[in-house]
Design an enzyme around this catalytic site. Structure first.
Site, mmCIF file in Angstrom:
data_model
loop_
_atom_site.group_PDB
_atom_site.id
_atom_site.type_symbol
_atom_site.label_atom_id
_atom_site.label_comp_id
_atom_site.label_asym_id
_atom_site.label_seq_id
_atom_site.Cartn_x
_atom_site.Cartn_y
_atom_site.Cartn_z
ATOM 1 N N CYS A 1 3.186 -2.972 3.753
ATOM 2 C CA CYS A 1 2.373 -2.023 4.353
ATOM 3 C C CYS A 1 3.157 -0.855 5.204
ATOM 4 C CB CYS A 1 0.739 -2.336 4.717
ATOM 5 S SG CYS A 1 0.859 -2.871 6.279
ATOM 6 N N GLY A 2 2.303 -0.089 5.970
ATOM 7 C CA GLY A 2 3.217 0.887 6.758
ATOM 8 C C GLY A 2 3.901 0.001 7.963
ATOM 9 N N THR A 3 2.875 -0.839 8.750
ATOM 10 C CA THR A 3 3.559 -1.806 9.752
ATOM 11 C C THR A 3 4.059 -3.155 9.143
ATOM 12 O OG1 THR A 3 1.360 -2.263 10.198
ATOM 13 C CG2 THR A 3 2.051 -0.284 11.503
ATOM 14 N N GLY A 4 3.190 -3.554 8.327
ATOM 15 C CA GLY A 4 3.283 -5.072 7.782
ATOM 16 C C GLY A 4 2.165 -5.911 8.553
ATOM 17 N N ILE A 5 1.601 -5.038 9.448
ATOM 18 C CA ILE A 5 0.477 -5.865 10.406
ATOM 19 C C ILE A 5 -0.933 -6.034 9.612
ATOM 20 C CG2 ILE A 5 -0.974 -6.090 12.275
ATOM 21 C CD1 ILE A 5 1.379 -4.332 13.730
ATOM 22 N N GLY A 6 -1.403 -4.937 9.096
ATOM 23 C CA GLY A 6 -2.800 -4.995 8.253
ATOM 24 C C GLY A 6 -2.495 -5.871 7.058
ATOM 25 N N ASP B 1 0.794 -1.177 0.051
ATOM 26 C CA ASP B 1 -0.328 0.027 0.096
ATOM 27 C C ASP B 1 0.820 1.413 -0.116
ATOM 28 O OD1 ASP B 1 0.811 0.381 2.637
ATOM 29 O OD2 ASP B 1 -1.157 0.435 3.472
ATOM 30 N N HIS B 2 0.423 2.504 0.157
ATOM 31 C CA HIS B 2 1.021 3.679 0.116
ATOM 32 C C HIS B 2 2.274 3.717 1.241
ATOM 33 C CE1 HIS B 2 -2.587 3.888 2.755
ATOM 34 N NE2 HIS B 2 -1.785 5.005 3.379
ATOM 35 N N HIS C 1 10.479 -23.650 9.325
ATOM 36 C CA HIS C 1 9.367 -24.377 10.371
ATOM 37 C C HIS C 1 7.953 -24.217 9.616
ATOM 38 C CE1 HIS C 1 11.763 -24.021 14.317
ATOM 39 N NE2 HIS C 1 12.732 -24.307 13.360
ATOM 40 N N ARG D 1 7.456 -33.208 12.022
ATOM 41 C CA ARG D 1 6.933 -32.372 13.071
ATOM 42 C C ARG D 1 6.287 -31.116 12.355
ATOM 43 N NH1 ARG D 1 12.022 -31.016 13.895
ATOM 44 N NH2 ARG D 1 12.634 -29.010 14.986
ATOM 45 N N HIS D 2 7.133 -30.557 11.610
ATOM 46 C CA HIS D 2 6.665 -29.199 11.104
ATOM 47 C C HIS D 2 5.564 -29.379 9.871
ATOM 48 C CE1 HIS D 2 9.582 -27.003 13.217
ATOM 49 N NE2 HIS D 2 10.601 -27.545 12.567
HETATM 50 C C1 RB5 Z 1 -2.161 2.942 6.224
HETATM 51 O O1 RB5 Z 1 -1.871 4.371 6.793
HETATM 52 C C2 RB5 Z 1 -1.616 1.901 7.307
HETATM 53 O O2 RB5 Z 1 -2.811 1.934 8.040
HETATM 54 C C3 RB5 Z 1 -1.050 0.743 6.666
HETATM 55 O O3 RB5 Z 1 -0.048 0.916 5.994
HETATM 56 C C4 RB5 Z 1 -0.517 -0.646 7.710
HETATM 57 O O4 RB5 Z 1 0.337 0.181 8.457
HETATM 58 C C5 RB5 Z 1 -1.699 -1.224 8.324
HETATM 59 O O5 RB5 Z 1 -1.640 -2.225 8.874
#
Ligand code: RB5
Length: 143
Positions: free
Chosen positions: A64-69, A7-8, A97, A132-133
């Site tokens: 993405c910004g954090t990689g989380i979403g 994403d951006h 693994h 196991r994996h």
């Molecule tokens: C976008 O602003 C941000 O929410 C996205 O890049 C990401 O960090 C979401 O997890």
């Protein structure tokens, strides 16, 4: 062929990783986004993961910004095992693994030189094929 998308918030890091792929003759397909204009990360997780699931691409890189979403979105797709990795140890371990087929990174978290080492490690590490994996992955896939 490696699928890559962002994403951006991940755009700048995607461009750095693409330059690294080009310099090292690593074949890739860029699924966007193509600027820092605001977009929705689930859309890019979807197209990259589809390309892995349909066999067009062997593995996927999502940013993405954090990689989380983007990692949450990827892991909603059956057959995708996506690991959010910001260190080389995790990148190696998740291939050995978890046989992950997608890696996620946070463009606002990790610098490009470190990110490239993480991606290179992840791309070059084979699955261990340990019983196991395999058993544990089957439990994830067949819940
Ligand atoms: C976008 O602003 C941000 O929410 C996205 O890049 C990401 O960090 C979401 O997890």
């Amino acid at each position: 062929m490696i699928a890559i998308g962002c994403d951006h918030g991940g755009f700048a890091l995607k461009q750095e990783i693409i330059e690294h792929f080009k310099a090292n003759n690593i074949e890739f397909k860029d699924f966007g986004c193509y600027s820092t204009d605001s977009v929705d990360y689930p859309d890019y997780a979807k197209v990259v993961c589809e390309s892995v699931l349909n066999g067009e691409c062997e593995k996927g890189v999502l940013i993405c910004g954090t990689g989380i979403g983007i990692s949450i979105a990827a892991n909603k797709m059956p057959g995708i095992r996506c690991a959010l990795c910001h260190d080389v140890f995790s990148a190696e371990a998740t291939r050995e693994h978890n046989d992950t087929n997608v890696i996620a990174l946070g463009g606002r978290i990790i610098g490009p030189s470190h990110a490239i080492k993480v991606v290179d490690t992840w791309l070059s590490t084979p699955f261990s094929n340990d019983e196991r994996h395999i058993r544990r992955i089957e439990k994830i896939e067949n819940r």
